[in-house]
Design a protein around this motif. Structure first.
Motif, PDB file in Angstrom:
ATOM      1  N   GLU A  56     -21.361   4.329   1.798  1.00 30.26           N
ATOM      2  CA  GLU A  56     -21.076   6.000   1.364  1.00 30.26           C
ATOM      3  C   GLU A  56     -19.725   6.253   1.743  1.00 30.26           C
ATOM      4  OE1 GLU A  56     -20.888   9.082  -0.254  1.00 30.26           O
ATOM      5  OE2 GLU A  56     -22.564   7.935  -0.874  1.00 30.26           O
ATOM      6  N   TRP A  59     -19.336   9.207  -3.049  1.00 31.18           N
ATOM      7  CA  TRP A  59     -20.185   9.642  -4.129  1.00 31.18           C
ATOM      8  C   TRP A  59     -20.965  10.506  -3.781  1.00 31.18           C
ATOM      9  CZ3 TRP A  59     -21.554   7.878  -8.676  1.00 31.18           C
ATOM     10  CH2 TRP A  59     -22.873   8.044  -9.365  1.00 31.18           C
ATOM     11  N   LYS A  60     -21.359  10.999  -2.513  1.00 31.24           N
ATOM     12  CA  LYS A  60     -22.197  11.903  -2.330  1.00 31.24           C
ATOM     13  C   LYS A  60     -21.571  13.327  -2.415  1.00 31.24           C
ATOM     14  CE  LYS A  60     -24.941  13.937   1.366  1.00 31.24           C
ATOM     15  NZ  LYS A  60     -25.359  13.715   2.715  1.00 31.24           N
ATOM     16  N   TYR A  62     -19.078  13.585  -4.540  1.00 30.06           N
ATOM     17  CA  TYR A  62     -18.883  13.825  -5.959  1.00 30.06           C
ATOM     18  C   TYR A  62     -19.985  14.481  -6.596  1.00 30.06           C
ATOM     19  CZ  TYR A  62     -15.199  10.199  -6.143  1.00 30.06           C
ATOM     20  OH  TYR A  62     -13.929   9.479  -5.935  1.00 30.06           O
ATOM     21  N   TYR A  96     -18.704  12.358 -13.949  1.00 36.02           N
ATOM     22  CA  TYR A  96     -19.561  12.329 -12.968  1.00 36.02           C
ATOM     23  C   TYR A  96     -20.772  13.374 -13.008  1.00 36.02           C
ATOM     24  CZ  TYR A  96     -17.068   8.889 -10.156  1.00 36.02           C
ATOM     25  OH  TYR A  96     -16.598   7.744  -9.637  1.00 36.02           O
ATOM     26  N   GLY A 106     -28.170  11.498  -8.875  1.00 36.57           N
ATOM     27  CA  GLY A 106     -27.030  10.813  -7.883  1.00 36.57           C
ATOM     28  C   GLY A 106     -27.991  10.089  -6.758  1.00 36.57           C
ATOM     29  N   ILE A 109     -28.762   4.842  -6.336  1.00 36.71           N
ATOM     30  CA  ILE A 109     -27.434   4.332  -5.999  1.00 36.71           C
ATOM     31  C   ILE A 109     -27.224   2.750  -6.859  1.00 36.71           C
ATOM     32  CG2 ILE A 109     -25.965   3.402  -4.150  1.00 36.71           C
ATOM     33  CD1 ILE A 109     -26.089   6.488  -4.046  1.00 36.71           C
ATOM     34  N   ALA A 112     -26.470   3.461 -10.347  1.00 40.88           N
ATOM     35  CA  ALA A 112     -24.948   3.649 -10.014  1.00 40.88           C
ATOM     36  C   ALA A 112     -24.093   2.401 -10.126  1.00 40.88           C
ATOM     37  CB  ALA A 112     -24.643   4.595  -9.088  1.00 40.88           C
ATOM     38  N   GLN A 113     -24.637   1.489  -9.013  1.00 42.17           N
ATOM     39  CA  GLN A 113     -23.870   0.166  -8.750  1.00 42.17           C
ATOM     40  C   GLN A 113     -23.924  -0.707  -9.913  1.00 42.17           C
ATOM     41  OE1 GLN A 113     -25.702  -0.512  -4.730  1.00 42.17           O
ATOM     42  NE2 GLN A 113     -23.516  -1.282  -4.471  1.00 42.17           N
ATOM     43  N   LEU A 158     -17.744   3.174  -5.642  1.00 51.35           N
ATOM     44  CA  LEU A 158     -18.026   3.958  -6.888  1.00 51.35           C
ATOM     45  C   LEU A 158     -16.972   5.014  -6.882  1.00 51.35           C
ATOM     46  CD1 LEU A 158     -21.877   4.507  -6.522  1.00 51.35           C
ATOM     47  CD2 LEU A 158     -20.408   2.551  -7.339  1.00 51.35           C
ATOM     48  N   ASN A 160     -13.812   7.099  -8.262  1.00 52.91           N
ATOM     49  CA  ASN A 160     -13.323   7.418  -9.675  1.00 52.91           C
ATOM     50  C   ASN A 160     -12.023   6.722 -10.223  1.00 52.91           C
ATOM     51  OD1 ASN A 160     -11.704   8.929  -7.833  1.00 52.91           O
ATOM     52  ND2 ASN A 160     -11.673  10.837  -9.009  1.00 52.91           N
TER      53      ASN A 160
END
Length: 432
Positions: A56, A59-60, A62, A96, A106, A109, A112-113, A158, A160
């Motif tokens: 992490e 991502w959090k 975002y 996002y 979110g 995870i 998302a991956q 992850l 941007n």
């Protein structure tokens, strides 16, 4: 007694020739190399997702920023996350926002991956397609799929930057296909994700100028700007200046502890205004050098003549515009844009690990364009890969990062010295 001729020698020579043809992409079986490499990379990427722990970082943050947007906040200066304020253009928020809803706010995870894994493979596919159109050999392709840091940036972090670099390569491919307006839109959308893509803008401007002329290039620039306005429209009425100051913040102060490139100069020098100005002068000078001695060669005109005509609102290339446009080949487009990006990375005040996404995908092609021996190409790539995997960065690793970027830029300048010039000293078109 006379020796019998060695019958194995012709067979060995034929075998070596076939291997060479395969490496250069000239063997009938060469067409299977890219898809096989992509398949291998798909397996490798899946293994990374399921075997290596997710880390992490942003991502959090975002997701926290997106939640504030969903809650109705439209003042960019008030949107913040755990790692700080929102400092990316609005296309970042849009992307996002979609990921927020797809990944159960979110929290999913792993999904998302997987999505970023698809994005990664799509990016590699586009890069290979660009390489193919530029007639790059196949022996450089393994360098695209063997980067440990690049896999980490996409499927373990992850960032941007993954989306920004994807749209940059999509734009390059579309430009190579000579679909200028669509390419400009793809580039502008990527710029709307992260302002790092501004590093490629000088080269894109020259490509459009040579291919389309000054008036059409201005129209393309206006279309890019219009898309930026559309992207940012939800935030402009509330605090337009605040949006611009955050989304395109040129005066941002960088922390020494996170830098990957200039650590070896020391914190005092790194933070000094003199060092910042030196890098700016170096950046502008390098761009000017490449523009005047390499990028504008297809025009067959002196720089002062081009500028003089443009100032008179005349087409600088005149009746030769069509002939000059035909020289803007896929190879020229890829070389010019990637070199401009590499120059920007070389003189950037601070590079963080995610910026390797812009460098790793360009390095194999630029080292090939330098004309150096393949063994040396792989050696330089390997040293660069090592340096970007040292965490935290050290004086040595940062020196290697800067050194490899310098060698890449300098060797491309030298390696392209004969582009558009035949043995008689006359200009000609590079292989398209």
């Amino acid at each position: 007694m006379a020796k019998e001729p060695n019958k194995d020698r012709p067979m060995q020579a034929d075998y070596l020739r076939q291997v060479k043809d395969l490496a250069m992409g000239e063997h009938p079986l060469s067409r299977y190399v890219p898809p096989l490499l992509l398949l291998a990379d798909a397996l490798l990427t899946s293994a990374v997702i399921f075997k290596v722990s997710y880390t992490e970082i942003d991502w959090k943050a975002y997701m926290e920023q997106v939640e504030q947007y969903i809650a109705g906040e439209r003042d960019y200066t008030k949107i913040k996350g755990g790692t700080g304020p929102l400092v990316y253009p609005a296309a970042h928020v849009i992307i996002y926002w979609l990921l927020y809803h797809i990944t159960d706010k979110g929290t999913n995870i792993l999904l998302a991956q997987r999505l970023f894994g698809v994005l990664y493979l799509g990016t590699i596919s586009i890069v290979m397609a660009c390489y193919k159109r530029a007639h790059a050999p196949h022996y450089i392709l393994p360098m695209l799929i063997l980067s440990k840091r690049l896999h980490s940036i996409f499927v373990l972090r992850l960032f941007n930057d993954c989306f920004a670099v994807f749209f940059l390569w999509v734009a390059i491919y579309i430009f190579q296909r000579r679909i200028w307006t669509l390419g400009s839109m793809a580039y502008s959308w990527g710029l709307g994700i992260k302002m790092s893509l501004l590093l490629a803008l000088p080269a894109i401007g020259i490509v459009l100028f040579l291919a389309r002329g000054v008036q059409a290039s201005i129209k393309q620039a206006w279309l890019m700007l219009q898309l930026q306005i559309v992207i940012a429209f939800p935030f402009l009425p509330t605090n337009g200046l605040g949006y611009l100051s955050r989304a395109f913040e040129f005066s941002r102060q960088f922390l020494f502890k996170w830098t990957v490139n200039w650590r070896f100069v020391g914190e005092e020098t790194f933070l000094s205004r003199e060092f910042s100005l030196t890098l700016l002068v170096g950046h502008v000078s390098a761009l000017a050098l490449f523009a005047t001695t390499r990028w504008l060669r297809p025009s067959e005109k002196h720089l002062t003549e081009l500028i003089g005509n443009a100032m008179k609102f005349q087409e600088p290339c005149g009746r030769m515009q069509h002939a000059i446009s035909s020289r803007v080949s896929p190879n020229y487009i890829l070389t010019t844009i990637l070199t401009s990006n590499a120059i920007g990375m070389l003189f950037a005040r601070s590079l963080h690990y995610q910026f390797y996404a812009y460098i790793a995908l360009a390095t194999p092609f630029l080292l090939w364009r330098s004309g150096m021996h393949p063994v040396l190409q792989y050696a330089i790539w390997g040293v660069q890969e090592w340096a970007w995997n040292v965490y935290p960065s050290t004086d040595l690793s940062s020196m290697v990062v800067v050194g490899v970027l310098f060698v890449t830029v300098a060797s491309v300048w030298w390696g392209t010295r004969k582009d558009f010039v035949n043995p008689k000293g006359e200009e000609q078109q590079v292989r398209s």
